[in-house]
Structure formats: C-alpha cells, structure tokens
Scaffold this active site. Structure first.
Site, PDB file in Angstrom:
ATOM      1  N   LYS A 184      45.848  32.946  40.514  1.00  0.00           N
ATOM      2  CA  LYS A 184      45.518  34.299  40.425  1.00  0.00           C
ATOM      3  C   LYS A 184      44.034  34.546  41.356  1.00  0.00           C
ATOM      4  O   LYS A 184      44.037  34.910  42.394  1.00  0.00           O
ATOM      5  CB  LYS A 184      45.342  34.941  39.082  1.00  0.00           C
ATOM      6  CG  LYS A 184      46.723  35.000  38.384  1.00  0.00           C
ATOM      7  CD  LYS A 184      46.425  35.804  36.999  1.00  0.00           C
ATOM      8  CE  LYS A 184      45.575  35.037  35.966  1.00  0.00           C
ATOM      9  NZ  LYS A 184      46.276  33.712  35.491  1.00  0.00           N
ATOM     10  N   ARG A 194      46.905  42.690  29.772  1.00  0.00           N
ATOM     11  CA  ARG A 194      47.413  41.202  29.338  1.00  0.00           C
ATOM     12  C   ARG A 194      48.133  41.386  27.974  1.00  0.00           C
ATOM     13  O   ARG A 194      48.543  40.349  27.401  1.00  0.00           O
ATOM     14  CB  ARG A 194      46.213  40.326  29.148  1.00  0.00           C
ATOM     15  CG  ARG A 194      46.130  39.094  30.155  1.00  0.00           C
ATOM     16  CD  ARG A 194      45.102  38.103  29.717  1.00  0.00           C
ATOM     17  NE  ARG A 194      44.215  37.849  30.877  1.00  0.00           N
ATOM     18  CZ  ARG A 194      44.276  36.782  31.383  1.00  0.00           C
ATOM     19  NH1 ARG A 194      44.822  35.796  31.048  1.00  0.00           N
ATOM     20  NH2 ARG A 194      43.337  36.638  32.415  1.00  0.00           N
ATOM     21  N   ARG A 214      40.902  21.596  37.851  1.00  0.00           N
ATOM     22  CA  ARG A 214      40.039  22.670  38.506  1.00  0.00           C
ATOM     23  C   ARG A 214      38.611  22.534  38.407  1.00  0.00           C
ATOM     24  O   ARG A 214      38.104  22.187  37.186  1.00  0.00           O
ATOM     25  CB  ARG A 214      40.525  23.965  38.069  1.00  0.00           C
ATOM     26  CG  ARG A 214      39.502  25.268  38.346  1.00  0.00           C
ATOM     27  CD  ARG A 214      39.925  26.516  38.070  1.00  0.00           C
ATOM     28  NE  ARG A 214      40.236  26.671  36.698  1.00  0.00           N
ATOM     29  CZ  ARG A 214      40.947  27.870  36.212  1.00  0.00           C
ATOM     30  NH1 ARG A 214      41.307  28.673  37.172  1.00  0.00           N
ATOM     31  NH2 ARG A 214      41.485  27.636  34.971  1.00  0.00           N
ATOM     32  N   ARG A 224      35.085  24.853  33.716  1.00  0.00           N
ATOM     33  CA  ARG A 224      35.361  25.923  32.665  1.00  0.00           C
ATOM     34  C   ARG A 224      35.575  25.279  31.508  1.00  0.00           C
ATOM     35  O   ARG A 224      36.317  24.240  31.121  1.00  0.00           O
ATOM     36  CB  ARG A 224      36.324  26.904  32.853  1.00  0.00           C
ATOM     37  CG  ARG A 224      35.824  28.106  33.650  1.00  0.00           C
ATOM     38  CD  ARG A 224      36.798  28.836  34.174  1.00  0.00           C
ATOM     39  NE  ARG A 224      37.876  29.518  33.114  1.00  0.00           N
ATOM     40  CZ  ARG A 224      38.840  30.050  33.428  1.00  0.00           C
ATOM     41  NH1 ARG A 224      39.026  30.492  34.959  1.00  0.00           N
ATOM     42  NH2 ARG A 224      39.763  30.377  32.440  1.00  0.00           N
ATOM     43  N   ARG A 262      46.344  28.750  25.654  1.00  0.00           N
ATOM     44  CA  ARG A 262      46.243  30.062  26.630  1.00  0.00           C
ATOM     45  C   ARG A 262      47.667  30.526  27.107  1.00  0.00           C
ATOM     46  O   ARG A 262      48.133  31.451  27.453  1.00  0.00           O
ATOM     47  CB  ARG A 262      45.454  29.694  27.770  1.00  0.00           C
ATOM     48  CG  ARG A 262      43.796  29.960  27.252  1.00  0.00           C
ATOM     49  CD  ARG A 262      43.043  28.796  28.396  1.00  0.00           C
ATOM     50  NE  ARG A 262      42.984  29.246  29.800  1.00  0.00           N
ATOM     51  CZ  ARG A 262      42.624  28.341  30.941  1.00  0.00           C
ATOM     52  NH1 ARG A 262      42.075  27.279  30.477  1.00  0.00           N
ATOM     53  NH2 ARG A 262      42.812  28.936  32.034  1.00  0.00           N
TER      54      ARG A 262
HETATM   55  P1  AP5 Z   1      43.280  29.433  40.133  1.00  0.00           P
HETATM   56  O1  AP5 Z   1      43.433  30.329  41.136  1.00  0.00           O
HETATM   57  O2  AP5 Z   1      41.933  29.289  39.377  1.00  0.00           O
HETATM   58  O3  AP5 Z   1      44.219  30.131  38.906  1.00  0.00           O
HETATM   59  P2  AP5 Z   1      43.852  31.532  37.846  1.00  0.00           P
HETATM   60  O4  AP5 Z   1      45.677  31.999  37.951  1.00  0.00           O
HETATM   61  O5  AP5 Z   1      42.900  32.426  38.403  1.00  0.00           O
HETATM   62  O6  AP5 Z   1      43.869  30.787  36.557  1.00  0.00           O
HETATM   63  P3  AP5 Z   1      42.739  31.336  35.449  1.00  0.00           P
HETATM   64  O7  AP5 Z   1      42.662  29.937  34.610  1.00  0.00           O
HETATM   65  O8  AP5 Z   1      41.496  31.649  35.867  1.00  0.00           O
HETATM   66  O9  AP5 Z   1      43.489  32.065  34.470  1.00  0.00           O
HETATM   67  P4  AP5 Z   1      43.340  32.590  33.029  1.00  0.00           P
HETATM   68  O10 AP5 Z   1      44.360  33.767  33.044  1.00  0.00           O
HETATM   69  O11 AP5 Z   1      43.840  31.572  32.180  1.00  0.00           O
HETATM   70  O12 AP5 Z   1      41.915  32.782  32.979  1.00  0.00           O
HETATM   71  P5  AP5 Z   1      40.914  34.399  32.895  1.00  0.00           P
HETATM   72  O13 AP5 Z   1      39.556  33.811  33.562  1.00  0.00           O
HETATM   73  O14 AP5 Z   1      41.570  35.222  33.672  1.00  0.00           O
HETATM   74  O15 AP5 Z   1      43.884  28.102  40.150  1.00  0.00           O
HETATM   75  C1  AP5 Z   1      43.799  27.125  39.353  1.00  0.00           C
HETATM   76  C2  AP5 Z   1      43.874  25.843  39.766  1.00  0.00           C
HETATM   77  O16 AP5 Z   1      44.817  25.637  40.528  1.00  0.00           O
HETATM   78  C3  AP5 Z   1      42.688  25.717  40.805  1.00  0.00           C
HETATM   79  O17 AP5 Z   1      42.135  24.445  40.826  1.00  0.00           O
HETATM   80  C4  AP5 Z   1      43.413  25.940  42.216  1.00  0.00           C
HETATM   81  O18 AP5 Z   1      42.865  25.198  43.340  1.00  0.00           O
HETATM   82  C5  AP5 Z   1      44.734  25.207  42.197  1.00  0.00           C
HETATM   83  N1  AP5 Z   1      45.820  25.905  42.692  1.00  0.00           N
HETATM   84  C6  AP5 Z   1      45.923  27.221  43.008  1.00  0.00           C
HETATM   85  N2  AP5 Z   1      47.113  27.467  43.874  1.00  0.00           N
HETATM   86  C7  AP5 Z   1      47.620  26.425  43.947  1.00  0.00           C
HETATM   87  C8  AP5 Z   1      48.827  26.201  44.556  1.00  0.00           C
HETATM   88  N3  AP5 Z   1      49.654  26.891  45.243  1.00  0.00           N
HETATM   89  N4  AP5 Z   1      49.161  24.889  44.531  1.00  0.00           N
HETATM   90  C9  AP5 Z   1      48.390  23.644  44.199  1.00  0.00           C
HETATM   91  N5  AP5 Z   1      47.166  24.079  43.434  1.00  0.00           N
HETATM   92  C10 AP5 Z   1      46.846  25.315  43.360  1.00  0.00           C
HETATM   93  O19 AP5 Z   1      40.851  34.362  31.320  1.00  0.00           O
HETATM   94  C11 AP5 Z   1      40.007  33.431  30.625  1.00  0.00           C
HETATM   95  C12 AP5 Z   1      39.858  34.077  29.171  1.00  0.00           C
HETATM   96  O20 AP5 Z   1      39.365  35.339  29.115  1.00  0.00           O
HETATM   97  C13 AP5 Z   1      41.173  34.326  28.522  1.00  0.00           C
HETATM   98  O21 AP5 Z   1      41.868  33.221  27.795  1.00  0.00           O
HETATM   99  C14 AP5 Z   1      40.996  35.237  27.461  1.00  0.00           C
HETATM  100  O22 AP5 Z   1      40.237  34.660  26.335  1.00  0.00           O
HETATM  101  C15 AP5 Z   1      39.966  36.242  28.333  1.00  0.00           C
HETATM  102  N6  AP5 Z   1      40.688  37.311  28.872  1.00  0.00           N
HETATM  103  C16 AP5 Z   1      40.921  37.593  29.942  1.00  0.00           C
HETATM  104  N7  AP5 Z   1      41.365  38.865  30.493  1.00  0.00           N
HETATM  105  C17 AP5 Z   1      41.623  39.310  29.244  1.00  0.00           C
HETATM  106  C18 AP5 Z   1      42.339  40.549  28.765  1.00  0.00           C
HETATM  107  N8  AP5 Z   1      42.862  41.352  29.647  1.00  0.00           N
HETATM  108  N9  AP5 Z   1      42.273  40.894  27.423  1.00  0.00           N
HETATM  109  C19 AP5 Z   1      41.673  40.024  26.619  1.00  0.00           C
HETATM  110  N10 AP5 Z   1      41.194  39.001  26.805  1.00  0.00           N
HETATM  111  C20 AP5 Z   1      41.225  38.587  28.145  1.00  0.00           C
END
Ligand code: AP5
Length: 216
Positions: free
Chosen positions: A18, A94, A129, A157, A168
C-alpha cells in the site's frame, strides 16, 4: 486535471504494498495521502494521549480502538488541501464499524483498490522492509535494495517481526470482508504479486477509469 477532486481508498494485507503504491499515486495524481498507520506512528512518537492509547495495540498488531482513529481520520479528511486536491486514504476503514462511521458522514470513494497478495509472500516482505527516516522512502533488503549511502540510517518498524506480522494478518483477514462489503460498486482488485511497476500500471488504469466516470 480539471473537475472534481478524486477520492481513492487503498486496502490490502500488511506489507501488500500500500505505502509503496501510494507514493507512486501521489506523484502522478497529486492526491493527499492519508496513511492511518503513519498518523498513528507520529502520535506515538510525539507522546500524545492518542499515541499513548494506540501504542500497545499497534505493538500487538491489533486494531487501535475507534475512539482514537475515527475522529482523527474525519478531521484529516475535512482539511482544506484534502478537500481541494482529493484524497488517498490508506489503511482506513479497516473494520465494518469504521466503514459504517465514514458512511454516516457521507464520505465515499470513487474507487476502492484492494491489493491482493497471498499470506505466504507477506512475511518475507514484512521482515525485509526498511524505511528511510529522512525521505520516508520504503525499501526492501531483497526486493528493493537501498542505495549504499542511505543504508546506515534505515530503520525497521517495531511491528515488523514475523510473530507480530502473523497477528496483523489475522486481524486483516478477520475484517476485510466486512469492509469490502461496503464498497462493492467501487471495488477494483489488484494482483499485488507482480513487480511494483506492474502493480502500479493496474492501479493507474483503475484510477483513470474512475476519473473518467467522475468527469462524465
Ligand atoms: P509496503 O508498501 O510498506 O506495504 P504496506 O501495505 O504499506 O504495509 P504496512 O505494513 O505499512 O501495512 P499495515 O497495514 O500492516 O500497516 P499500517 O502502517 O497501515 O511494502 C512492504 C514491503 O514489501 C516493503 O519492503 C516494500 O519494498 C516491499 N514491496 C512492496 N511492493 C512489492 C512488490 N510488488 N514486490 C516485492 N516487494 C514489494 O498499520 C500499522 C498499525 O496501525 C496496525 O497494525 C494497527 O495497529 C494500526 N492501524 C492502522 N490503521 C488502523 C485503523 N484504520 N484502525 C485501527 N488501527 C489501525
């Protein structure tokens, strides 16, 4: 482009790509990126009361309670630049409850992008990552190796361990169907197993189609 600002939601499992795709979308379309994970990490880093409440949930890979996130997102969506340039909402809603809350405010996307990647690929993406605290750039030790001159300052992270990633993922699977149920009309599923550029090409096609529909 002239016309109404676009409203895009992007969803997918942890590490589905994402954040990587959002950077490309922002560059091309100029939408305001609202990453709920980034907003929460900023609150935690600043030690605000919202951050103090959020921290343990994030550390465990659980959803942060709605009392912390719902208002935070709604305030952000109301900001002038967001209204003016359009938005790219990453990581929200979410849960069915969050979708319901945003629906009640009359907030709907023009397109809902769902990046699909099977779980077995995601653990490798999570543990490899690294991100650059200076530029915000997201790297991967294998899939997007960082240049030598930034390598030393990269950070990992605290929730990017295999064990936390599994929770997660569990949380994601427990909620995704309820969320998608609200956006069946706007849903575009994207195969996220391909290269980052191939994934972006599909996303671009979906956003361009949505933009044409909005303009029509
Ligand atoms: P990356 O692009 O970083 O992936 P991402 O989908 O953004 O992953 P996140 O881990 O940030 O998502 P998440 O939903 O777990 O965390 P968030 O911060 O939203 O890519 C990942 C890796 O893969 C990178 O190294 C990249 O280089 C590689 N990559 C990317 N594309 C690729 C490809 N095509 N091929 C190969 N490699 C690739 O949330 C964190 C926490 O916040 C949650 O756990 C929760 O506690 C809280 N939170 C967030 N939103 C809410 C909500 N709405 N309600 C309640 N709690 C929430």
């Amino acid at each position: 482009a002239a016309g109404q600002p676009l409203r895009v939601m992007i969803a997918g499992a942890p590490a589905a790509g994402k954040g990587t795709q959002c950077a490309k979308i922002v560059e091309k379309y100029g939408l305001v990126h609202i990453s709920v994970g980034d907003l929460l990490r900023a609150e935690v880093a600043a030690g605000t009361s919202a951050g103090l409440k959020a921290k343990s949930f994030m550390d465990n890979g659980d959803l942060v309670p709605n009392e912390v996130v719902v208002e935070m997102v709604q305030n952000k969506l109301g900001e002038t630049d967001v209204q003016h340039n359009g938005w790219l909402l990453d990581g929200y809603p979410r849960s069915g409850e969050q979708a319901e809350a945003i629906e009640k405010e009359g907030i709907r996307p023009d397109v809902f992008l769902l990046i699909n990647v099977p779980d077995e690929l995601l653990i490798d993406r999570v543990v490899g990552r690294r991100s650059d605290p200076v530029t915000g750039e997201i790297y991967h030790l294998t899939f997007k190796p960082p240049p030598a001159d930034v390598k030393g300052r990269l950070v990992q992270r605290s929730d990017d361990t295999e064990e936390k990633a599994r929770n997660r993922l569990w949380t994601y699977h427990a909620n995704v169907d309820a969320v998608v149920g609200y956006y069946e009309q706007q849903l575009v599923e994207i195969d996220g197993t391909r290269s980052m550029d191939e994934v972006f090409a599909s996303i671009q096609a979906a956003i361009d189609a949505a933009a044409r529909a909005v303009a029509a």
